[in-house]
Design a protein around this motif. Structure first.
Motif, PDB file in Angstrom:
ATOM      1  N   GLN A 267      33.424  38.089  36.861  1.00 52.53           N
ATOM      2  CA  GLN A 267      34.251  38.467  35.711  1.00 52.53           C
ATOM      3  C   GLN A 267      35.430  37.503  35.553  1.00 52.53           C
ATOM      4  O   GLN A 267      35.760  37.070  34.442  1.00 52.53           O
ATOM      5  CB  GLN A 267      34.773  39.894  35.879  1.00 52.53           C
ATOM      6  N   SER A 268      36.061  37.180  36.674  1.00 52.91           N
ATOM      7  CA  SER A 268      37.202  36.263  36.623  1.00 52.91           C
ATOM      8  C   SER A 268      36.783  34.888  36.121  1.00 52.91           C
ATOM      9  O   SER A 268      37.481  34.275  35.310  1.00 52.91           O
ATOM     10  CB  SER A 268      37.826  36.146  38.015  1.00 52.91           C
ATOM     11  N   LEU A 269      35.624  34.411  36.586  1.00 48.68           N
ATOM     12  CA  LEU A 269      35.145  33.105  36.139  1.00 48.68           C
ATOM     13  C   LEU A 269      34.903  33.092  34.634  1.00 48.68           C
ATOM     14  O   LEU A 269      35.320  32.162  33.929  1.00 48.68           O
ATOM     15  CB  LEU A 269      33.860  32.749  36.887  1.00 48.68           C
ATOM     16  N   LEU A 270      34.246  34.136  34.125  1.00 47.67           N
ATOM     17  CA  LEU A 270      33.890  34.159  32.704  1.00 47.67           C
ATOM     18  C   LEU A 270      35.099  34.394  31.801  1.00 47.67           C
ATOM     19  O   LEU A 270      35.239  33.739  30.758  1.00 47.67           O
ATOM     20  CB  LEU A 270      32.828  35.230  32.453  1.00 47.67           C
ATOM     21  N   LEU A 271      35.976  35.349  32.193  1.00 48.17           N
ATOM     22  CA  LEU A 271      37.105  35.700  31.331  1.00 48.17           C
ATOM     23  C   LEU A 271      38.308  34.792  31.548  1.00 48.17           C
ATOM     24  O   LEU A 271      38.900  34.273  30.588  1.00 48.17           O
ATOM     25  CB  LEU A 271      37.500  37.163  31.550  1.00 48.17           C
ATOM     26  N   ASP A 272      38.695  34.599  32.815  1.00 47.60           N
ATOM     27  CA  ASP A 272      39.890  33.815  33.102  1.00 47.60           C
ATOM     28  C   ASP A 272      39.602  32.323  33.171  1.00 47.60           C
ATOM     29  O   ASP A 272      40.535  31.515  33.121  1.00 47.60           O
ATOM     30  CB  ASP A 272      40.501  34.257  34.443  1.00 47.60           C
ATOM     31  N   GLY A 273      38.326  31.982  33.299  1.00 47.53           N
ATOM     32  CA  GLY A 273      37.962  30.575  33.333  1.00 47.53           C
ATOM     33  C   GLY A 273      37.408  30.094  32.011  1.00 47.53           C
ATOM     34  O   GLY A 273      38.111  29.498  31.203  1.00 47.53           O
ATOM     35  N   VAL A 274      36.129  30.411  31.774  1.00 47.29           N
ATOM     36  CA  VAL A 274      35.443  29.878  30.596  1.00 47.29           C
ATOM     37  C   VAL A 274      36.095  30.340  29.297  1.00 47.29           C
ATOM     38  O   VAL A 274      36.441  29.522  28.429  1.00 47.29           O
ATOM     39  CB  VAL A 274      33.953  30.278  30.624  1.00 47.29           C
ATOM     40  N   TRP A 275      36.286  31.664  29.131  1.00 49.27           N
ATOM     41  CA  TRP A 275      36.801  32.163  27.852  1.00 49.27           C
ATOM     42  C   TRP A 275      38.221  31.678  27.565  1.00 49.27           C
ATOM     43  O   TRP A 275      38.512  31.263  26.444  1.00 49.27           O
ATOM     44  CB  TRP A 275      36.749  33.689  27.809  1.00 49.27           C
ATOM     45  N   VAL A 453      36.655  23.551  32.551  1.00 45.97           N
ATOM     46  CA  VAL A 453      37.373  24.774  32.935  1.00 45.97           C
ATOM     47  C   VAL A 453      36.721  25.436  34.143  1.00 45.97           C
ATOM     48  O   VAL A 453      37.408  26.062  34.962  1.00 45.97           O
ATOM     49  CB  VAL A 453      37.464  25.769  31.751  1.00 45.97           C
ATOM     50  N   VAL A 454      35.397  25.291  34.280  1.00 43.00           N
ATOM     51  CA  VAL A 454      34.748  25.836  35.479  1.00 43.00           C
ATOM     52  C   VAL A 454      35.220  25.090  36.724  1.00 43.00           C
ATOM     53  O   VAL A 454      35.514  25.699  37.765  1.00 43.00           O
ATOM     54  CB  VAL A 454      33.211  25.749  35.343  1.00 43.00           C
ATOM     55  N   MET A 455      35.332  23.758  36.623  1.00 45.22           N
ATOM     56  CA  MET A 455      35.829  22.980  37.754  1.00 45.22           C
ATOM     57  C   MET A 455      37.270  23.342  38.086  1.00 45.22           C
ATOM     58  O   MET A 455      37.635  23.470  39.264  1.00 45.22           O
ATOM     59  CB  MET A 455      35.720  21.482  37.448  1.00 45.22           C
ATOM     60  N   VAL A 456      38.093  23.516  37.056  1.00 45.28           N
ATOM     61  CA  VAL A 456      39.486  23.900  37.296  1.00 45.28           C
ATOM     62  C   VAL A 456      39.543  25.276  37.948  1.00 45.28           C
ATOM     63  O   VAL A 456      40.326  25.509  38.882  1.00 45.28           O
ATOM     64  CB  VAL A 456      40.293  23.882  35.979  1.00 45.28           C
TER      65      VAL A 456
END
Length: 589
Positions: A267-275, A453-456
């Motif tokens: 969830q964190s990856l998708l919302l706080d990262g990608v989105w 953003v995924v790498m970050v």
């Protein structure tokens, strides 16, 4: 499928005609040298599919510029079923020689006399039928901007497409040299093209008394650009806020619910990262759209050619000429086509020096960073002036670069510029240009943002020992270099990914601080003081624009060494300017 070549002199409306015929949104501007690479499109003519290839603008098929060499190489190596030649109907005394050269090459040719509306305003008359008979080729009198004479043009295009298939390669050995073609053109035009005894005084002459004034011209230009940035802010910021609010609502009321069954880390990856990364970039689409509408208006009006004329004397002291200033202005959209536009320069040293200064132009990706930081650090009334000041700072960086390298890349090519008449910009073109630029920006951003953003996110979540993340450890490793310019450790990651593409930068910051686009400004103000934020912004503006620009510079200069030197120089200059600013602010406190 048949293949046609679209050929013409610079600033004859060739790209406008191409866009009208094909429905594409190739960049159009009212100054020479905009078509810098081959653009092609397919269109249906008389029930037959035809590929139309837009070649760079040329003056002479026997000339020596890179663009003229490109056109010759294409005509000699690629078979064509026909050619469409675009000329300015009001300047046939200087442009018809190209038609005689092209017809002598053996290609079936249709001559499109464009800008017929302007010729009419000047009292110029053209007997298209008589001219066609003398040339031995069909002639269509049109205005691509207003689509006047379009039925006649389409009829001639259909006839050209209906000819028996006979793709041939042009033969340029029998093409008359420029001087001889001029003599032939005079006889061909006699009685077919008539000028009035006295040309009428138009708005162009009246406006240029002020806009080309030796003392008032440049101040008026910079005042006009400051007004453009003000309008960009005043119109674009409310739209930006609305889009940002809508994206936040979508995240809170839809996306969060959709991903709730997933593990917390995902969830964190998708919302706080990608989105967060993608949404941060999307919010700048409205303000970029407004900016490019206004810039299209300035370009299409013919004003930027005046800017090149006004700055030529100043640029000459730096080893450049007015074309260098025009290329910098072209770089507002993207530095890559501006670097490619240096092909209009014959001399290699002149091209290389111009390529060195172009990367300091405020491209659309960096513009979003400037607008964002100016908005969070200053009030709405102050922000446009800050943007204008930073815009001027990019010219200062370019001036410093030209001054440092002018002896190494000394050139001596004469600068000749045709100053076109002022033209009323078309609303359709401005909207099409802005839509195309924003679309290209988003397409380019989408290729980098997801991976970036995924790498970050990974760097800010993978531990590196002692309670630190990889991102923080990397920032600490760079702290001896970044501390003197006030850039905190966590921002080092954003700068590194910004080297790939500046589109990633704001998305990276949102991921680093774990906030939405709406909350990013507050997070930056909380973690950075005013001087540190401005130092970070200055560094972002001046150091390497993106890898695409470096690659374009390598391709155009044919030297990795030159491209690498340009990148290293920009980083050193960015550090020096940030150092002077940051340390200067602390000394004055």
């Amino acid at each position: 499928m048949k293949r046609f070549a679209l050929i013409g002199l610079p600033n004859t409306g060739k790209s406008t005609l191409f866009n009208r015929l094909t429905g594409m949104s190739q960049r159009v501007g009212n100054w020479p040298g905009l078509t810098v690479e081959l653009i092609s499109a397919r269109l249906l003519l008389g029930g037959r599919m035809v590929e139309l290839i837009d070649l760079p603008g040329v003056h002479d098929l026997t000339g020596y510029t890179d663009d003229e060499a490109v056109v010759r190489d294409v005509l000699l190596s690629m078979p064509f079923d026909g050619a469409v030649l675009v000329l300015n109907a009001s300047q046939l005394d200087r442009q018809l020689p190209l038609a005689l050269q092209l017809i002598a090459s053996g290609l079936p040719c249709l001559v499109a006399l464009n800008m017929a509306d302007e010729a009419r305003l000047l009292g110029i008359s053209v007997d298209a039928e008589a001219l066609a008979e003398r040339l031995g080729a069909p002639v269509a009198l049109v205005s691509a901007k207003r689509m006047e004479g379009w039925p006649g043009l389409n009829e001639e295009l259909n006839r050209l497409a209906a000819r028996p298939a006979s793709a041939v390669q042009a033969r340029l050995d029998n093409v008359p040299e420029s001087r001889r073609a001029i003599d032939l053109a005079r006889g061909t035009l006699d009685g077919c093209w008539r000028l009035p005894s006295v040309l009428p005084t138009l708005l162009t002459e009246k406006a240029d008394r002020w806009l080309l004034h030796p003392w008032l011209g440049l101040p008026l230009f910079f005042a006009f650009m400051a007004l453009l940035f003000n309008l960009t802010y005043q119109i674009g910021t409310p739209l930006q806020d609305a889009v940002g609010g809508g994206l936040d609502w979508l995240k809170d009321h839809a996306l969060a619910t959709m991903v709730s069954p997933l593990p917390a880390i995902l969830q964190s990856l998708l919302l706080d990262g990608v989105w967060q990364g993608v949404a941060t970039v999307l919010t700048f689409a409205p303000i970029l759209f407004v900016f490019f509408v206004l810039m299209a208006m300035v370009e299409d009006s013919g004003y930027l050619a005046r800017a090149a004329f006004l700055t030529d004397a100043m640029m000459a002291k730096l080893g450049l000429d007015g074309r260098g200033f025009v290329m910098q202005l072209m770089g507002f959209g993207c530095n890559v086509p501006a670097i490619m536009g240096t092909r209009v320069m014959r001399e290699r040293n002149q091209r290389l020096l111009t390529m060195l200064v172009i990367p300091f132009s405020l491209c659309s990706a960096r513009l979003q960073v400037v607008v964002f930081f100016a908005g969070i650090l200053f009030s709405r009334s102050q922000a446009p002036w800050v943007v204008s000041g930073l815009y001027l700072m990019t010219f200062v960086a370019a001036i410093i670069t030209a001054w440092v390298f002018k002896r190494r890349y000394r050139g001596g090519e004469a600068f000749l510029l045709e100053v076109p008449p002022y033209r009323l910009p078309g609303a359709r073109h401005m909207l099409t240009r802005a839509t195309g630029e924003v679309g290209a920006f988003l397409r380019l951003a989408s290729t980098f943002i997801l991976a970036g953003v995924v790498m970050v996110w990974l760097l800010t979540h993978i531990p590196a020992g002692d309670g630190k993340t990889l991102a923080y450890a990397l920032g600490e490793a760079l702290s001896p270099v970044l501390d003197p310019i006030g850039i905190r450790a966590e921002l080092a990651v954003a700068l590194l990914f910004g080297f790939v593409a500046k589109e990633i930068l704001l998305g990276s910051l949102a991921v680093i601080y774990g906030v939405s686009e709406a909350g990013l400004g507050g997070a930056l103000v909380q973690h950075l003081d005013w001087a540190s934020a401005m130092s970070f912004l200055i560094f972002t503006l001046v150091y390497v624009p993106c890898l695409s620009t470096v690659a374009a510079m390598r391709r155009e200069s044919k030297s990795w060494r030159f491209a690498a030197m340009s990148a290293v120089w920009s980083v050193l200059l960015a550090w020096a300017l940030s150092f002077v600013f940051y340390q200067g602010v602390h000394l004055l406190r």
